[in-house]
Write a protein that holds these residues in place. Structure first.
Motif, mmCIF file in Angstrom:
data_model
loop_
_atom_site.group_PDB
_atom_site.id
_atom_site.type_symbol
_atom_site.label_atom_id
_atom_site.label_comp_id
_atom_site.label_asym_id
_atom_site.label_seq_id
_atom_site.Cartn_x
_atom_site.Cartn_y
_atom_site.Cartn_z
ATOM 1 N N LYS A 1 0.816 -1.216 0.000
ATOM 2 C CA LYS A 1 0.000 0.000 0.000
ATOM 3 C C LYS A 1 0.851 1.268 0.000
ATOM 4 N N THR A 2 1.905 1.293 0.808
ATOM 5 C CA THR A 2 2.677 2.518 1.018
ATOM 6 C C THR A 2 3.952 2.591 0.184
ATOM 7 N N LYS A 3 4.301 1.482 -0.513
ATOM 8 C CA LYS A 3 5.566 1.418 -1.261
ATOM 9 C C LYS A 3 6.765 1.686 -0.347
ATOM 10 N N GLY A 4 6.653 1.237 0.903
ATOM 11 C CA GLY A 4 7.748 1.391 1.849
ATOM 12 C C GLY A 4 7.839 2.752 2.497
ATOM 13 N N LYS A 5 6.842 3.618 2.286
ATOM 14 C CA LYS A 5 6.847 4.950 2.886
ATOM 15 C C LYS A 5 5.606 5.117 3.754
ATOM 16 N N PRO A 6 5.680 4.748 5.042
ATOM 17 C CA PRO A 6 4.496 4.787 5.917
ATOM 18 C C PRO A 6 3.957 6.194 6.087
ATOM 19 N N THR A 7 2.648 6.271 6.272
ATOM 20 C CA THR A 7 1.985 7.567 6.441
ATOM 21 C C THR A 7 1.384 7.741 7.827
ATOM 22 N N THR A 8 1.416 6.678 8.653
ATOM 23 C CA THR A 8 0.878 6.759 10.016
ATOM 24 C C THR A 8 1.848 6.057 10.970
ATOM 25 N N PRO A 9 1.770 6.390 12.274
ATOM 26 C CA PRO A 9 2.622 5.683 13.243
ATOM 27 C C PRO A 9 2.388 4.181 13.245
ATOM 28 N N TYR A 10 1.144 3.750 13.036
ATOM 29 C CA TYR A 10 0.843 2.324 13.009
ATOM 30 C C TYR A 10 1.589 1.638 11.872
ATOM 31 N N GLU A 11 1.527 2.220 10.676
ATOM 32 C CA GLU A 11 2.223 1.643 9.533
ATOM 33 C C GLU A 11 3.731 1.620 9.758
ATOM 34 N N MET B 1 20.020 -1.153 20.238
ATOM 35 C CA MET B 1 18.774 -1.055 19.474
ATOM 36 C C MET B 1 18.893 -1.685 18.087
ATOM 37 N N ASN B 2 17.737 -2.034 17.575
ATOM 38 C CA ASN B 2 17.519 -2.364 16.171
ATOM 39 C C ASN B 2 16.413 -1.405 15.730
ATOM 40 N N PRO B 3 16.768 -0.153 15.407
ATOM 41 C CA PRO B 3 15.748 0.892 15.236
ATOM 42 C C PRO B 3 15.036 0.805 13.891
ATOM 43 N N PRO B 4 13.899 1.487 13.757
ATOM 44 C CA PRO B 4 13.247 1.587 12.449
ATOM 45 C C PRO B 4 14.128 2.346 11.473
ATOM 46 N N TYR B 5 13.864 2.195 10.199
ATOM 47 C CA TYR B 5 14.636 2.926 9.209
ATOM 48 C C TYR B 5 13.723 3.389 8.079
ATOM 49 N N GLY B 6 14.228 4.308 7.267
ATOM 50 C CA GLY B 6 13.449 4.864 6.174
ATOM 51 C C GLY B 6 13.164 6.332 6.390
ATOM 52 N N GLU B 7 12.265 6.862 5.575
ATOM 53 C CA GLU B 7 11.924 8.278 5.654
ATOM 54 C C GLU B 7 10.961 8.535 6.809
ATOM 55 N N PHE B 8 11.049 9.750 7.357
ATOM 56 C CA PHE B 8 10.097 10.167 8.381
ATOM 57 C C PHE B 8 8.739 10.454 7.739
ATOM 58 N N ILE B 9 7.699 10.302 8.535
ATOM 59 C CA ILE B 9 6.355 10.645 8.082
ATOM 60 C C ILE B 9 6.282 12.147 7.859
ATOM 61 N N ALA B 10 5.774 12.561 6.718
ATOM 62 C CA ALA B 10 5.696 13.988 6.384
ATOM 63 C C ALA B 10 4.753 14.711 7.340
ATOM 64 N N GLY B 11 4.997 16.012 7.553
ATOM 65 C CA GLY B 11 4.127 16.812 8.417
ATOM 66 C C GLY B 11 4.917 17.516 9.497
ATOM 67 N N SER B 12 4.206 17.888 10.568
ATOM 68 C CA SER B 12 4.826 18.680 11.633
ATOM 69 C C SER B 12 5.941 17.923 12.343
ATOM 70 N N SER B 13 5.821 16.594 12.445
ATOM 71 C CA SER B 13 6.866 15.812 13.092
ATOM 72 C C SER B 13 8.167 15.880 12.310
ATOM 73 N N LYS B 14 8.079 15.894 10.982
ATOM 74 C CA LYS B 14 9.285 16.008 10.148
ATOM 75 C C LYS B 14 9.964 17.354 10.391
ATOM 76 N N LYS B 15 9.192 18.404 10.559
ATOM 77 C CA LYS B 15 9.772 19.717 10.854
ATOM 78 C C LYS B 15 10.478 19.695 12.205
ATOM 79 N N PHE B 16 9.881 19.003 13.175
ATOM 80 C CA PHE B 16 10.499 18.861 14.497
ATOM 81 C C PHE B 16 11.842 18.144 14.369
ATOM 82 N N VAL B 17 11.878 17.065 13.587
ATOM 83 C CA VAL B 17 13.112 16.300 13.399
ATOM 84 C C VAL B 17 14.172 17.147 12.717
ATOM 85 N N ASP B 18 13.785 17.921 11.694
ATOM 86 C CA ASP B 18 14.747 18.766 10.986
ATOM 87 C C ASP B 18 15.452 19.724 11.941
ATOM 88 N N ALA B 19 14.710 20.238 12.916
ATOM 89 C CA ALA B 19 15.293 21.177 13.873
ATOM 90 C C ALA B 19 16.093 20.465 14.959
#
Length: 487
Positions: free
Chosen positions: A65-75, A385-403
């Motif tokens: 569904k997401t092509k490896g790019k999750p759009t929600t915390p659940y995904e 850890m064995n942390p998650p990997y990939g792109e961050f979910i777009a939106g306000s959280s991504k802006k928080f991470v950038d800062a």
């Protein structure tokens, strides 16, 4: 078991209201047991593997569904469920927690397993020696060592670390009072070891509440198995506290949070500082169900407090001598207000048993948020850890991470490495199983040059290639880094 690990069988949780009929319950148990030999259930990592493959179909559906790019915390949580193989768990724990123990106690009996299999049941078999290095650490009691898994899943790292810590406690009991050992042992008898490890040594965070529930059960069963292996009754293990936090559903609006704090603790302290502290809390907790351990509540509270102290002292007139007297008073006022606000939330979350569903859910969310604050405010000897990997979910959280993570914002796993190093004591070690893209990929240059070569130099690395994790096609590496630069 409800008393031992309330997070799994909490009678106050909405799931606790479900009462399946006996025939239904019997059928479910029969389906679980069919086709599996008894030894499978005895395996210490059984629950973790069950959870990974329980979600196998859902993981594939979300990937398509997401092509490896999750759009929600659940995904995000589902597609990143990969269980770490035993030998990699041992490598990372031995070279972080085990390395700290070896640096405190160069003469430890855990350094190697005896040829005739006598001695400790667990030893530092995977510890990589550092040629020419003789690093020593301040001797501390075993109870003061801390291990954190910031993306813990079902706490596989914690299960092995429990067995290793148990041996550390036993060795400390035998050698307390000797040179280079604590004057007294952490516990007075073996029956106290298991509960003390769970209460003081092991910490885990995950955005998936179900994995936290399984982690609690896995740690309890591990504690009972290890106690039994050392000649104690499994029933002797009584859990006082576990430090497992589900960072999954904190939904605090800023206005609601402000009203709550003022209602709970009054309009105390300077109003400007109060607003800044509340803003720092809200700014972080609104992202917690996506970012988990990556939020920086403690750091932002400290920054808000420091900024207010600077501005407050600048507005006061007086010479250097007078300012040296005023500043400690201002700092004490700021620290007092910060502690009062956090205490108000803790007290409300712990005591509220309102019949109002909204108030009760708010209290539960608040409790989880500030359990997370407690864990992220501490510093650790080992972060694994064995942390998650990939792109961050777009939106306000991504802006928080950038800062918040300017050096590592390009990938979730890079930010977790960055965050893990921030949570270490200067003498601690980070261990992580991650994609090996950081080795050569140009987008990870800042992680390589600023973090892993300068600020937190690599101690050891395994270049593992493909097919290390079931269902993952990317190449991986296991790395160990220092808590601070080379002195």
């Amino acid at each position: 078991m409800t008393e031992d690990i309330r997070v799994l069988f909490d009678p106050d949780h909405e799931y606790g209201r479900l009462s399946p009929s006996f025939p239904t319950l019997k059928k479910v148990i029969q389906q679980i047991n069919e086709g599996l030999p008894p030894e499978v259930f005895a395996s210490p990592d059984f629950l973790g593997w069950v959870y990974q493959f329980f979600n196998a179909l859902e993981k594939e559906r979300i990937r398509q569904k997401t092509k490896g790019k999750p759009t929600t915390p659940y995904e995000l949580s589902v597609i990143n469920q990969f269980y770490t193989p035993d030998w990699i768990v041992k490598f990372l724990v031995d070279n972080t927690l085990g390395r700290v123990w070896r640096e405190m106690h160069p003469d430890t009996r855990l350094a190697r397993r005896a040829a005739d299999d006598t001695g400790p049941l667990v030893a530092l078999d995977y510890l990589v020696p550092r040629t020419g290095e003789d690093r020593r650490q301040e001797v501390r009691q075993a109870r003061d060592l801390r291990l954190l898994d910031p993306a813990c899943g079902t706490m596989h790292f914690g299960q092995y670390a429990f067995a290793l810590l148990y041996e550390m406690y036993l060795e400390e009991m035998d050698r307390a009072g000797q040179d280079s050992w604590p004057a007294t042992a952490s516990v007075t008898n073996r029956e106290e070891i298991a509960a003390t490890i769970l209460e003081r040594n092991l910490f885990g965070i995950d955005i998936d509440a179900r994995s936290i529930q399984i982690a609690a059960l896995a740690l309890l069963l591990t504690a009972k198995e290890v106690a039994k292996a050392h000649g104690l009754s499994p029933s002797s293990v009584r859990v006082r506290k576990m430090n497992l936090v589900a960072a999954d559903a904190v939904s605090l609006g800023e206005e609601e949070l402000t009203k709550f704090l003022e209602r709970a603790n009054g309009r105390l302290g300077d109003p400007t500082l109060r607003r800044q502290l509340i803003g720092a809390i809200w700014q972080n907790l609104q992202h917690v169900n996506q970012l988990g351990s990556l939020v920086q509540v403690g750091e932002d509270l400290a920054a808000a407090t420091s900024n207010w102290v600077e501005k407050s002292t600048q507005t006061k007139r007086g010479g250097t001598a007078q300012m040296s007297l005023i500043r400690p008073l201002v700092e004490a006022q700021a620290a007092g207000l910060k502690d009062a606000l956090v205490s108000a939330l803790h007290a409300y979350a712990a005591e509220n048993r309102s019949d109002d569903v909204v108030q009760r859910l708010f209290a539960e969310d608040t409790a989880r948020g500030f359990e997370l604050l407690d864990v992220l405010s501490a510093r650790y000897d080992s972060v694994v850890m064995n942390p998650p990997y990939g792109e961050f979910i777009a939106g306000s959280s991504k802006k928080f991470v950038d800062a918040a993570y300017p050096l590592t914002r390009n990938d979730i796993y890079a930010a977790f490495i960055d965050r893990g190093t921030q949570l270490l004591r200067p003498t601690g070690y980070l261990g992580a199983l991650v994609p090996r893209t950081f080795v050569t990929n140009v987008t990870f240059e800042k992680l390589r040059t600023h973090v892993l070569l300068k600020r937190n130099p690599l101690v050891a690395m395994l270049d593992l290639g493909k097919e290390v994790l079931d269902g993952a096609m990317n190449e991986t590496a296991a790395l160990v880094a220092r808590g601070g630069p080379l002195s």
